[in-house]
Write a protein that holds these residues in place. Structure first.
Motif, PDB file in Angstrom:
ATOM      1  N   ALA A  59      -3.445   0.525   7.115  1.00 23.29           N
ATOM      2  CA  ALA A  59      -2.966  -0.540   6.231  1.00 23.29           C
ATOM      3  C   ALA A  59      -1.841  -1.331   6.898  1.00 23.29           C
ATOM      4  O   ALA A  59      -1.764  -2.557   6.773  1.00 23.29           O
ATOM      5  CB  ALA A  59      -2.493   0.060   4.912  1.00 23.29           C
ATOM      6  N   VAL A 111       0.846  -1.201   0.000  1.00 20.52           N
ATOM      7  CA  VAL A 111       0.000   0.000   0.000  1.00 20.52           C
ATOM      8  C   VAL A 111       0.882   1.252   0.000  1.00 20.52           C
ATOM      9  O   VAL A 111       1.877   1.310   0.730  1.00 20.52           O
ATOM     10  CB  VAL A 111      -0.925   0.023   1.247  1.00 20.52           C
ATOM     11  N   THR A 144       1.016  -2.579  -6.080  1.00 17.82           N
ATOM     12  CA  THR A 144       0.621  -1.744  -4.949  1.00 17.82           C
ATOM     13  C   THR A 144      -0.806  -1.206  -5.072  1.00 17.82           C
ATOM     14  O   THR A 144      -1.245  -0.829  -6.157  1.00 17.82           O
ATOM     15  CB  THR A 144       1.602  -0.550  -4.860  1.00 17.82           C
ATOM     16  N   GLU A 145      -1.490  -1.172  -3.928  1.00 17.94           N
ATOM     17  CA  GLU A 145      -2.764  -0.452  -3.817  1.00 17.94           C
ATOM     18  C   GLU A 145      -2.406   0.993  -3.526  1.00 17.94           C
ATOM     19  O   GLU A 145      -1.856   1.310  -2.474  1.00 17.94           O
ATOM     20  CB  GLU A 145      -3.576  -1.045  -2.660  1.00 17.94           C
TER      21      GLU A 145
END
Lengths: 388, 192
Positions: free
Chosen positions: A68, A23, A50-51
């Motif tokens: 996260a 993240v 990746t978010e």
């Protein structure tokens, strides 16, 4: 090892691509914008998994990072100056929850007056929040430090959020030649985060961030302090491992021509590089000048520093931030405290310099060394590069 | 410090002064040099005066000061010399390269310049004729290579070709135009 021409910001974005965090939550701010902008293009191009969370402020960015990271993700962000200041409320929460969030901060003067250029006031003001702080002299170190920061932050005996800094514009926007690890080598070096607990693990429910009253708060803060005390040795172990991979040596501090030095400067960031050039010049004229560069500012390498400076006669500590204590800048007060009570210690003077991006010239540094040669006539607290 | 070449570029926002410094830095690096390329940051507006800088050396460069005494100054826009002191800090043996149709002697007169060496190149004309637009930065690079003598033009062209081919894969005419611009400027730059 592949070489490339990268700015400090590009070098950090490249490290982030190779780290491939789960993240990233970030909000753009000059001069750090490029880091997350370039990284966002990696996300859009499918080069990372990746978010990416484009939040509405830095306060939200750090809050999203906390959430996260508590869920067990490897989390990164990047910011600067007012952006970091807007995160201040959340920074000690990240360390108290022992969340290994990794941040790049491009050092920029805090407002006001409003300014976009380099000084260290943003991260110096964040020095007491339980974050590890690592300063970089150039783009190569920015890259190397960010890769190592992942391992440092997530080390089971450390588990502390870690920020890696570069000097705004001076390094963030300067193109230099750097060496980059092969993707596979970087991936292997950083490994995977193994979180002990995860908020998403419903089979093993835990509570994080609960109210912590006089019965337990103190113990939790003690654990942060203890983790910070333990961190130095693990930073060194990880540096050793990094050196085996790259040949590039890292320590808590760097001693440059310091062994037989009679006069020396202590500096952080890009000014250390400029000082090296002046040390070389003075050495060629027979002047025994040296430099001590602080790489890791939190935890503060007091013991290593006191040892390295023990045989130097006169030392100038350069602070690219003032703490308005009327007792010198933050690096100076840390060093004088590290030297207190030592039987062998140098005479110490302080300079506040370079605020708001004021250029640091060769002549400025020559001037400091020249002052050190007559230290007995010098006041303790000084400035250079400023009109009085 | 003596062995490091320091260069300053003057241009107007949009003319490619920053890109020129980056291109030069990358070209010099791929030919084995240590480099720095950095812009001056201020208000960034189309047409406003901007500057960018290079350091080039055979040894690693640790110095991170601003550049105040460049040994070479390049000016991408002749009209800048009315408002900017383009020769500031230029030493007596320094070199000034200006994009203009005028001869070096005319520029020396206009600047009332004593000392330093003046070179001129009509980079805008070359750019219009080779690339089809007034983007003077690549021809200026050719003039710089000729005047400075620290890189070989063949090496620079080879490096530029590789980079441009990657960037403009679908537009081969841009690659050819830029290479032509560098070659022409290298041949046509005028000395005193």
């Amino acid at each position: 090892m592949p070489t490339a021409a990268k700015t400090g910001n590009e070098a950090m974005a490249e490290a982030m691509r190779q780290i491939n965090p789960d993240v990233v939550a970030a909000y753009p701010i000059t001069p750090a914008t490029e880091i997350v902008m370039i990284f966002a293009s990696f996300v859009a191009d499918g080069l990372v998994d990746t978010e990416y969370i484009p939040v509405e402020s830095e306060h939200s960015a750090m809050s999203a990072c906390v959430g996260a990271s508590a869920a067990g993700a490897r989390v990164m962000t990047g910011t600067s100056s007012q952006g970091l200041a807007l995160m201040y409320e959340i920074l000690p929460i990240a360390s108290a929850l022992r969340l290994p969030i990794i941040m790049s901060d491009v050092n920029r003067a805090l407002s006001g007056p409003i300014n976009i250029h380099c000084d260290h006031s943003d991260t110096m003001a964040a020095r007491d929040f339980g974050w590890i702080q690592i300063f970089s002299e150039n783009a190569q170190e920015a890259y190397d430090n960010l890769i190592q920061a992942v391992r440092i932050a997530e080390h089971p005996k450390v588990k502390l959020p870690t920020m890696v800094t570069t000097d705004g514009f001076i390094i963030s926007h300067c193109l230099e030649k750097i060496e980059i690890l092969e993707d596979a080598q970087a991936k292997q070096f950083v490994g995977e985060r193994k979180a002990e607990v995860s908020l998403l693990d419903v089979e093993h429910p835990v509570t994080l961030g609960a109210l912590d009253l006089p019965d337990y708060y103190f113990e939790h803060k003690l654990q942060v302090a203890e983790a910070m005390r333990q961190a130095s040795q693990h930073i060194l172990e990880i540096a050793k491992e990094f050196e085996q991979q790259t040949g590039r040596k890292y320590d808590l501090i760097e001693n440059y021509k310091l062994d037989d030095a009679e006069i020396a400067i202590v500096a952080l960031g890009s000014t250390a590089g400029t000082t090296k050039a002046v040390v070389d010049e003075l050495r060629s004229k027979g002047v025994k000048a040296g430099l001590l560069k602080i790489r890791v500012f939190r935890p503060f390498p007091a013991e290593a520093l006191a040892k390295a400076l023990a045989n130097v006669a006169a030392v100038a500590v350069l602070d690219r931030a003032d703490s308005y204590s009327a007792q010198g800048g933050p690096v100076y007060t840390e060093i004088s405290s590290a030297l207190y009570g030592k039987t062998k210690a140098p005479k110490l003077i302080n300079y506040v310099y370079g605020l708001g991006g004021r250029d640091v010239t060769i002549d400025d540094i020559r001037g400091v060394f020249s002052d050190l040669q007559k230290i007995d006539k010098m006041p303790t607290f000084n400035y250079f590069g400023v009109r009085e | 410090m003596d062995s490091t070449l320091e260069i300053r570029w003057h241009g107007r926002g949009g003319q490619g002064a920053k890109t020129a410094a980056l291109l030069l830095g990358e070209a010099a690096m791929s030919l084995g040099k240590y480099i720095q390329a950095f812009p001056e940051y201020g208000p960034e507006r189309m047409g406003a005066p901007v500057a960018s800088f290079n350091r080039i050396s055979d040894k690693p460069i640790t110095l991170h000061s601003g550049i105040t005494n460049p040994s070479i100054v390049l000016v991408l826009d002749h009209t800048l010399i009315d408002s900017i002191d383009v020769t500031a800090g230029l030493p007596a043996d320094g070199k000034l390269i200006i994009n203009t149709a005028l001869a070096p002697a005319d520029i020396r007169k206009e600047l009332k310049l004593k000392g330093s060496r003046v070179f001129t190149i009509d980079a805008s004309k070359i750019s219009n004729e080779t690339i089809g637009r007034d983007i003077p930065n690549t021809p200026m690079l050719g003039a710089l290579v000729k005047v400075s003598g620290f890189l070989k033009i063949e090496d620079v062209l080879k490096d530029l070709e590789t980079k441009l081919k990657k960037k403009f894969a679908s537009k081969p005419e841009i690659v050819a135009g830029n290479l032509d611009a560098v070659k022409r400027a290298h041949a046509e730059v005028m000395a005193e």
